[in-house]
Design an enzyme around this catalytic site. Structure first.
Site, PDB file in Angstrom:
ATOM      1  N   LEU A  13     -48.266  28.180  19.504  1.00 43.81           N
ATOM      2  CA  LEU A  13     -47.930  28.772  18.260  1.00 43.81           C
ATOM      3  C   LEU A  13     -47.391  30.209  18.516  1.00 43.81           C
ATOM      4  CD1 LEU A  13     -50.668  27.100  15.895  1.00 43.81           C
ATOM      5  CD2 LEU A  13     -48.018  26.451  16.157  1.00 43.81           C
ATOM      6  N   GLU A  42     -52.373  26.110   6.914  1.00 48.06           N
ATOM      7  CA  GLU A  42     -53.373  25.258   7.286  1.00 48.06           C
ATOM      8  C   GLU A  42     -54.212  26.209   8.293  1.00 48.06           C
ATOM      9  OE1 GLU A  42     -51.981  21.454   8.782  1.00 48.06           O
ATOM     10  OE2 GLU A  42     -50.021  22.320   8.500  1.00 48.06           O
ATOM     11  N   LYS A  44     -55.881  27.060  11.661  1.00 42.01           N
ATOM     12  CA  LYS A  44     -55.983  26.575  13.004  1.00 42.01           C
ATOM     13  C   LYS A  44     -57.273  26.291  13.491  1.00 42.01           C
ATOM     14  CE  LYS A  44     -54.166  26.205  17.185  1.00 42.01           C
ATOM     15  NZ  LYS A  44     -55.644  25.795  17.762  1.00 42.01           N
TER      16      LYS A  44
END
Length: 207
Positions: A13, A42, A44
């Site tokens: 990411l 969301e 991680k």
């Protein structure tokens, strides 16, 4: 552990450490996408990235992220994790990405019970457990799993939200602390992020 080539690139990411970085990211998206682009936010999970391969409704392979292109076959160990469905009501090929983790209270109990285990945090212990050579050893510990991405062969036009709902319908655990916004709702997005940051210490897992 045997090495297996991934059928999808299992990428890492990008990171942003401040609101400014997130705003710049949103601005780049808006330049190339329609204005009502939706955003999913969301947690991680601080765990071990895992890719699950299903064929004919059955878990066929479970592979660690590895270098993003080749990972280790940990199928037998993953079959001992109760959060991961071994059979699903979907008979085409499906690839699911998620995170294996160990809850904080489970980690504390293991450290208290087994004095010879020397791990600094739940993530390191989870990483060690998922790579055990004997699955019966992994089965002794309460590993958990959150799903966060799915690759359905017949439909590439699903939104990320649609994918999460489809995975949930198939029996995968989805993190409930997830926000859905339009990209222009920056104040609401910032408020949601601040709220999750303030409550992170109350979670029973690391993010």
């Amino acid at each position: 552990l045997a090495e297996i080539k991934h059928k999808i690139p299992v990428l890492s990411l990008d990171k942003a450490y401040h609101n400014d970085g997130l705003i710049q990211f949103f601005n780049r998206i808006q330049k190339s996408e329609i204005e009502d682009t939706k955003i999913v936010i969301e947690e991680k999970i601080d765990g071990i990235s895992l890719v699950l391969y299903y064929k004919n409704g059955v878990l066929d392979k479970a592979v660690t992220r590895g270098n993003g292109f080749i990972g280790n076959d940990v199928t037998l160990n993953v079959q001992t994790i109760s959060d991961i469905p071994l059979k699903i009501n979907y008979h085409k090929e499906l690839i699911v990405r998620g995170e294996v983790y160990l809850r904080k209270d489970s980690f504390a109990e293991i450290i208290r019970r087994e004095k010879d285990i020397e791990y600094a945090n739940p993530r390191n212990l989870a990483a060690g457990l998922i790579r055990r050579k004997k699955s019966k050893e992994t089965a002794r510990y309460p590993l958990n799993f959150f799903s966060y991405e799915g690759f359905f062969t017949e439909e590439n036009k699903k939104t990320h939200f649609d994918i999460l709902m489809e995975l949930k319908k198939l029996g995968f655990l989805i993190n409930s602390h997830t926000g859905f916004f339009y990209i222009k709702e920056w104040e609401e997005i910032r408020e949601f992020i601040n709220q999750r940051q303030n409550q992170r210490k109350e979670l029973n897992y690391d993010i």
